[in-house]
Write an enzyme that holds these catalytic residues in place. Structure first.
Site, PDB file in Angstrom:
ATOM      1  N   HIS A 175       1.699   8.903  -0.050  1.00  0.00           N
ATOM      2  CA  HIS A 175       0.449   8.613  -0.768  1.00  0.00           C
ATOM      3  C   HIS A 175       0.507   9.365  -2.087  1.00  0.00           C
ATOM      4  CE1 HIS A 175      -1.663   6.841   2.741  1.00  0.00           C
ATOM      5  NE2 HIS A 175      -0.892   7.675   3.416  1.00  0.00           N
TER       6      HIS A 175
ATOM      7  N   HIS B 117       5.900   7.643   5.121  1.00  0.00           N
ATOM      8  CA  HIS B 117       5.461   6.949   3.904  1.00  0.00           C
ATOM      9  C   HIS B 117       4.752   7.943   3.001  1.00  0.00           C
ATOM     10  CE1 HIS B 117       2.007   6.660   6.695  1.00  0.00           C
ATOM     11  NE2 HIS B 117       1.310   6.942   5.609  1.00  0.00           N
TER      12      HIS B 117
ATOM     13  N   THR C 241      -5.635   6.956   7.931  1.00  0.00           N
ATOM     14  CA  THR C 241      -6.333   6.966   6.637  1.00  0.00           C
ATOM     15  C   THR C 241      -6.358   5.588   5.993  1.00  0.00           C
ATOM     16  OG1 THR C 241      -4.383   7.515   5.299  1.00  0.00           O
ATOM     17  CG2 THR C 241      -5.626   9.371   6.251  1.00  0.00           C
ATOM     18  N   THR C 242      -5.887   4.582   6.735  1.00  0.00           N
ATOM     19  CA  THR C 242      -5.994   3.193   6.284  1.00  0.00           C
ATOM     20  C   THR C 242      -6.689   2.391   7.377  1.00  0.00           C
ATOM     21  OG1 THR C 242      -3.782   2.753   7.202  1.00  0.00           O
ATOM     22  CG2 THR C 242      -3.916   3.225   4.840  1.00  0.00           C
TER      23      THR C 242
ATOM     24  N   HIS D   4       0.808  -1.219   0.000  1.00  0.00           N
ATOM     25  CA  HIS D   4       0.000   0.000   0.000  1.00  0.00           C
ATOM     26  C   HIS D   4       0.841   1.270   0.000  1.00  0.00           C
ATOM     27  CE1 HIS D   4      -3.624  -2.235   0.186  1.00  0.00           C
ATOM     28  NE2 HIS D   4      -3.323  -2.801   1.315  1.00  0.00           N
TER      29      HIS D   4
ATOM     30  N   HIS E 131       3.536  11.341   4.813  1.00  0.00           N
ATOM     31  CA  HIS E 131       3.057  11.260   6.193  1.00  0.00           C
ATOM     32  C   HIS E 131       4.198  10.848   7.107  1.00  0.00           C
ATOM     33  CE1 HIS E 131      -1.429  10.622   4.931  1.00  0.00           C
ATOM     34  NE2 HIS E 131      -1.073  11.888   4.956  1.00  0.00           N
TER      35      HIS E 131
HETATM   36 ZN   LIG Z   1      -0.507   7.808   5.361  1.00  0.00          ZN
END
Ligand SMILES: [Zn+2]
Length: 281
Positions: free
Chosen positions: A147, A145, A230-231, A120, A164
Protein backbone atom coordinates in the site's frame (compact mmCIF):
# COMPACT_ATOMS: atom_id res chain seq x y z
CA UNK A 1 -3.96 8.64 -14.67
CA UNK A 2 -6.52 5.93 -14.01
CA UNK A 3 -6.78 3.37 -16.75
CA UNK A 4 -10.05 1.93 -15.59
CA UNK A 5 -12.69 0.82 -18.00
CA UNK A 6 -15.95 -0.67 -16.75
CA UNK A 7 -14.91 -4.20 -17.64
CA UNK A 8 -11.50 -4.03 -16.01
CA UNK A 9 -13.05 -2.47 -12.93
CA UNK A 10 -15.48 -5.31 -12.44
CA UNK A 11 -12.81 -7.89 -13.03
CA UNK A 12 -10.33 -6.11 -10.85
CA UNK A 13 -12.87 -5.85 -8.09
CA UNK A 14 -13.25 -9.60 -8.30
CA UNK A 15 -9.51 -9.93 -7.94
CA UNK A 16 -9.51 -7.51 -5.05
CA UNK A 17 -12.02 -9.64 -3.23
CA UNK A 18 -9.87 -12.64 -3.82
CA UNK A 19 -6.56 -11.07 -3.15
CA UNK A 20 -6.85 -7.94 -1.10
CA UNK A 21 -5.70 -7.81 2.46
CA UNK A 22 -6.97 -11.28 3.13
CA UNK A 23 -7.57 -12.95 -0.15
CA UNK A 24 -10.00 -15.57 -1.28
CA UNK A 25 -8.58 -18.12 1.08
CA UNK A 26 -9.72 -15.82 3.81
CA UNK A 27 -11.91 -18.15 5.82
CA UNK A 28 -13.10 -15.20 7.82
CA UNK A 29 -15.08 -14.38 4.71
CA UNK A 30 -16.86 -17.70 4.66
CA UNK A 31 -17.39 -17.80 8.40
CA UNK A 32 -18.61 -14.23 8.69
CA UNK A 33 -21.78 -13.90 10.71
CA UNK A 34 -23.82 -12.28 7.99
CA UNK A 35 -25.04 -14.81 5.42
CA UNK A 36 -24.80 -12.14 2.75
CA UNK A 37 -21.10 -11.78 3.32
CA UNK A 38 -20.39 -15.41 2.55
CA UNK A 39 -18.67 -15.41 -0.78
CA UNK A 40 -17.93 -18.63 -2.56
CA UNK A 41 -15.00 -17.71 -4.67
CA UNK A 42 -13.04 -19.77 -7.11
CA UNK A 43 -9.40 -20.53 -6.61
CA UNK A 44 -7.12 -17.51 -6.87
CA UNK A 45 -4.89 -19.56 -9.11
CA UNK A 46 -7.65 -19.76 -11.71
CA UNK A 47 -8.21 -16.26 -13.07
CA UNK A 48 -10.52 -17.56 -15.81
CA UNK A 49 -12.83 -18.94 -13.19
CA UNK A 50 -12.69 -15.61 -11.42
CA UNK A 51 -13.85 -13.88 -14.53
CA UNK A 52 -16.73 -16.24 -15.19
CA UNK A 53 -17.91 -16.92 -11.67
CA UNK A 54 -16.81 -13.99 -9.60
CA UNK A 55 -17.20 -10.96 -11.81
CA UNK A 56 -20.99 -10.96 -11.70
CA UNK A 57 -21.11 -10.50 -7.96
CA UNK A 58 -18.03 -8.38 -7.40
CA UNK A 59 -18.79 -4.75 -6.75
CA UNK A 60 -16.35 -2.08 -7.77
CA UNK A 61 -14.67 -0.11 -5.04
CA UNK A 62 -12.03 2.56 -5.12
CA UNK A 63 -10.22 5.14 -3.02
CA UNK A 64 -11.93 8.37 -3.96
CA UNK A 65 -15.37 9.77 -4.69
CA UNK A 66 -18.53 7.70 -4.69
CA UNK A 67 -16.69 4.39 -4.54
CA UNK A 68 -14.19 5.64 -1.93
CA UNK A 69 -13.61 4.22 1.56
CA UNK A 70 -16.30 6.35 3.24
CA UNK A 71 -18.90 4.72 0.98
CA UNK A 72 -17.67 1.13 0.81
CA UNK A 73 -20.39 -0.23 3.10
CA UNK A 74 -23.11 1.22 0.90
CA UNK A 75 -21.73 -0.29 -2.30
CA UNK A 76 -22.81 -3.83 -1.46
CA UNK A 77 -24.45 -5.79 1.33
CA UNK A 78 -21.34 -7.90 1.31
CA UNK A 79 -19.34 -4.85 2.39
CA UNK A 80 -21.47 -4.07 5.47
CA UNK A 81 -18.62 -4.72 7.89
CA UNK A 82 -16.70 -1.80 6.37
CA UNK A 83 -19.02 0.51 8.37
CA UNK A 84 -18.24 -1.13 11.72
CA UNK A 85 -16.91 1.57 14.02
CA UNK A 86 -14.97 -0.63 16.42
CA UNK A 87 -13.25 -3.61 14.76
CA UNK A 88 -11.79 -2.30 11.51
CA UNK A 89 -8.29 -1.75 10.11
CA UNK A 90 -6.06 0.13 9.67
CA UNK A 91 -5.73 2.11 12.91
CA UNK A 92 -3.39 4.70 14.35
CA UNK A 93 -0.77 2.81 16.35
CA UNK A 94 -0.69 4.99 19.45
CA UNK A 95 -1.14 4.40 23.16
CA UNK A 96 -0.10 0.76 22.97
CA UNK A 97 0.40 -1.25 26.15
CA UNK A 98 3.99 -2.48 26.12
CA UNK A 99 4.14 -6.04 27.42
CA UNK A 100 6.28 -9.15 26.82
CA UNK A 101 4.59 -11.15 24.05
CA UNK A 102 5.33 -14.52 22.40
CA UNK A 103 7.89 -14.14 19.59
CA UNK A 104 6.94 -14.51 15.96
CA UNK A 105 8.88 -17.28 14.24
CA UNK A 106 9.24 -16.96 10.50
CA UNK A 107 10.05 -20.03 8.41
CA UNK A 108 9.91 -18.41 5.01
CA UNK A 109 11.14 -20.39 2.01
CA UNK A 110 12.82 -18.97 -1.07
CA UNK A 111 10.87 -19.72 -4.22
CA UNK A 112 9.21 -18.48 -7.38
CA UNK A 113 6.68 -15.74 -6.68
CA UNK A 114 3.96 -14.84 -9.18
CA UNK A 115 3.39 -11.08 -9.42
CA UNK A 116 0.01 -9.79 -10.54
CA UNK A 117 -1.47 -6.33 -10.84
CA UNK A 118 -4.97 -6.38 -9.27
CA UNK A 119 -5.51 -2.66 -10.06
CA UNK A 120 -5.59 -2.02 -6.29
CA UNK A 121 -2.10 -3.34 -5.66
CA UNK A 122 0.64 -5.53 -7.07
CA UNK A 123 0.67 -8.79 -5.16
CA UNK A 124 3.15 -11.59 -5.01
CA UNK A 125 1.51 -14.99 -4.68
CA UNK A 126 3.66 -17.26 -2.60
CA UNK A 127 4.40 -20.90 -3.34
CA UNK A 128 3.40 -23.13 -0.43
CA UNK A 129 5.99 -23.77 2.21
CA UNK A 130 6.46 -20.46 4.02
CA UNK A 131 5.02 -20.26 7.52
CA UNK A 132 4.83 -17.94 10.49
CA UNK A 133 4.27 -19.32 13.98
CA UNK A 134 3.17 -17.41 17.05
CA UNK A 135 1.85 -18.60 20.38
CA UNK A 136 1.55 -22.19 19.16
CA UNK A 137 -0.37 -21.34 15.98
CA UNK A 138 1.19 -21.83 12.57
CA UNK A 139 0.02 -19.74 9.64
CA UNK A 140 0.92 -20.29 5.99
CA UNK A 141 2.01 -17.30 3.92
CA UNK A 142 -0.24 -16.94 0.87
CA UNK A 143 0.63 -13.57 -0.66
CA UNK A 144 2.17 -10.18 -0.05
CA UNK A 145 1.29 -6.78 -1.46
CA UNK A 146 1.97 -3.09 -0.99
CA UNK A 147 0.00 0.00 0.00
CA UNK A 148 1.29 3.45 -0.82
CA UNK A 149 1.23 5.47 1.36
CA UNK A 150 1.05 3.28 4.48
CA UNK A 151 -2.33 2.41 5.97
CA UNK A 152 -1.42 2.15 9.66
CA UNK A 153 -0.11 5.40 11.10
CA UNK A 154 2.17 5.67 14.13
CA UNK A 155 1.03 8.36 16.56
CA UNK A 156 -0.38 10.26 13.61
CA UNK A 157 2.68 9.85 11.40
CA UNK A 158 2.06 8.42 7.93
CA UNK A 159 4.83 6.28 6.46
CA UNK A 160 5.64 6.17 2.75
CA UNK A 161 4.32 2.67 2.28
CA UNK A 162 3.27 -0.54 3.94
CA UNK A 163 3.88 -4.13 2.99
CA UNK A 164 1.27 -6.70 3.98
CA UNK A 165 2.23 -10.36 4.30
CA UNK A 166 -1.02 -12.31 4.42
CA UNK A 167 -1.21 -15.67 6.21
CA UNK A 168 -3.94 -18.19 7.02
CA UNK A 169 -3.90 -21.11 9.42
CA UNK A 170 -5.56 -24.48 8.88
CA UNK A 171 -8.77 -23.34 10.57
CA UNK A 172 -8.85 -20.45 8.14
CA UNK A 173 -7.90 -17.70 10.61
CA UNK A 174 -6.10 -14.79 8.96
CA UNK A 175 -2.93 -13.13 10.28
CA UNK A 176 -1.37 -10.18 8.47
CA UNK A 177 2.17 -9.00 9.14
CA UNK A 178 2.62 -5.33 8.26
CA UNK A 179 5.99 -3.79 7.47
CA UNK A 180 6.12 0.00 7.34
CA UNK A 181 8.26 1.53 4.59
CA UNK A 182 10.08 4.81 4.96
CA UNK A 183 11.85 6.73 2.24
CA UNK A 184 15.62 6.30 2.27
CA UNK A 185 18.02 3.88 0.66
CA UNK A 186 16.71 1.45 -1.93
CA UNK A 187 15.58 -1.85 -0.43
CA UNK A 188 17.45 -4.71 -2.06
CA UNK A 189 14.97 -7.37 -0.95
CA UNK A 190 12.18 -5.57 -2.80
CA UNK A 191 14.34 -4.47 -5.75
CA UNK A 192 13.12 -7.21 -8.06
CA UNK A 193 9.51 -6.51 -7.09
CA UNK A 194 9.80 -2.82 -7.91
CA UNK A 195 11.73 -3.47 -11.12
CA UNK A 196 9.21 -5.94 -12.52
CA UNK A 197 5.86 -4.46 -11.48
CA UNK A 198 3.25 -5.60 -14.01
CA UNK A 199 1.73 -2.54 -15.69
CA UNK A 200 -1.64 -4.17 -16.29
CA UNK A 201 -3.91 -6.90 -14.97
CA UNK A 202 -3.26 -9.23 -17.88
CA UNK A 203 0.49 -9.24 -17.39
CA UNK A 204 1.99 -11.87 -15.13
CA UNK A 205 5.55 -11.82 -13.92
CA UNK A 206 7.52 -14.50 -12.12
CA UNK A 207 10.17 -13.50 -9.61
CA UNK A 208 12.46 -16.54 -9.65
CA UNK A 209 14.00 -17.60 -6.36
CA UNK A 210 12.50 -14.70 -4.44
CA UNK A 211 13.61 -14.42 -0.81
CA UNK A 212 10.48 -13.28 0.98
CA UNK A 213 12.14 -13.53 4.37
CA UNK A 214 14.47 -10.70 3.40
CA UNK A 215 11.46 -8.36 3.37
CA UNK A 216 11.29 -8.43 7.17
CA UNK A 217 13.14 -5.95 9.38
CA UNK A 218 15.79 -7.22 11.81
CA UNK A 219 13.82 -6.19 14.86
CA UNK A 220 10.77 -8.45 14.99
CA UNK A 221 8.88 -6.64 17.74
CA UNK A 222 5.34 -5.89 16.62
CA UNK A 223 2.21 -3.96 17.43
CA UNK A 224 -0.65 -6.44 17.82
CA UNK A 225 -4.41 -6.05 17.71
CA UNK A 226 -7.51 -7.65 16.25
CA UNK A 227 -8.88 -5.94 13.16
CA UNK A 228 -10.05 -6.52 9.62
CA UNK A 229 -9.09 -6.69 5.99
CA UNK A 230 -8.40 -3.13 4.82
CA UNK A 231 -10.23 -3.70 1.54
CA UNK A 232 -13.87 -4.71 0.98
CA UNK A 233 -15.45 -6.89 2.25
CA UNK A 234 -13.50 -5.60 5.32
CA UNK A 235 -13.84 -9.01 6.96
CA UNK A 236 -13.14 -8.93 10.70
CA UNK A 237 -11.29 -11.37 12.93
CA UNK A 238 -7.90 -10.65 11.38
CA UNK A 239 -4.88 -10.85 13.70
CA UNK A 240 -2.59 -7.91 12.95
CA UNK A 241 1.15 -7.84 13.61
CA UNK A 242 2.71 -4.55 12.49
CA UNK A 243 6.49 -4.39 12.74
CA UNK A 244 7.72 -1.58 14.94
CA UNK A 245 10.90 -1.17 12.87
CA UNK A 246 10.30 0.23 9.38
CA UNK A 247 12.42 -0.72 6.37
CA UNK A 248 13.76 1.78 3.86
CA UNK A 249 12.78 2.03 0.22
CA UNK A 250 13.96 4.69 -2.23
CA UNK A 251 11.94 7.51 -3.74
CA UNK A 252 12.53 5.88 -7.12
CA UNK A 253 11.09 2.58 -5.93
CA UNK A 254 7.99 4.32 -4.59
CA UNK A 255 7.66 6.23 -7.87
CA UNK A 256 7.85 2.95 -9.78
CA UNK A 257 4.94 1.63 -7.71
CA UNK A 258 2.94 4.84 -8.21
CA UNK A 259 3.41 4.53 -11.96
CA UNK A 260 1.30 1.36 -11.99
CA UNK A 261 -0.95 1.75 -8.90
CA UNK A 262 -2.62 4.96 -7.82
CA UNK A 263 -3.40 5.59 -4.15
CA UNK A 264 -4.53 2.43 -2.41
CA UNK A 265 -4.62 3.30 1.28
CA UNK A 266 -7.68 3.17 3.48
CA UNK A 267 -7.79 5.92 6.15
CA UNK A 268 -7.35 4.89 9.79
CA UNK A 269 -10.40 3.57 11.63
CA UNK A 270 -11.40 4.05 15.30
CA UNK A 271 -9.68 1.74 17.79
CA UNK A 272 -12.93 1.46 19.74
CA UNK A 273 -12.55 -0.66 22.84
CA UNK A 274 -9.83 -2.82 21.37
CA UNK A 275 -6.55 -3.58 23.08
CA UNK A 276 -3.40 -2.47 21.26
CA UNK A 277 -0.27 -4.24 22.44
CA UNK A 278 3.41 -3.65 21.69
CA UNK A 279 6.03 -6.32 22.16
CA UNK A 280 8.40 -5.34 24.99
CA UNK A 281 11.30 -7.59 24.01
ZN1 LIG B 1 -3.14 -4.84 2.42
Amino acid sequence: MRRHTPSTLVLSAAFALLAGCGGQDDPATSTASSPSSAISSPSPSAPDAVQSAGAQRAVEFGYEGEVGPANWASLSEDYAECADASQQSPIDLAGASTVPLPDLRFDYATGDVELTNTVHTVQGVEPSGSTMTVDGRTYTLTQFHLHEPAEHTVAGQTYAGELHLVHTDESGAVAVVGVLLQEGAADSALAEYFEQLPAGTSQEVTLAGFDTGALLPQDRRTYRYSGSLTTPPCTEGVSWFVMQQPVEVSAEQLADFRSVITENSRPVQPLGGRELLLDAD
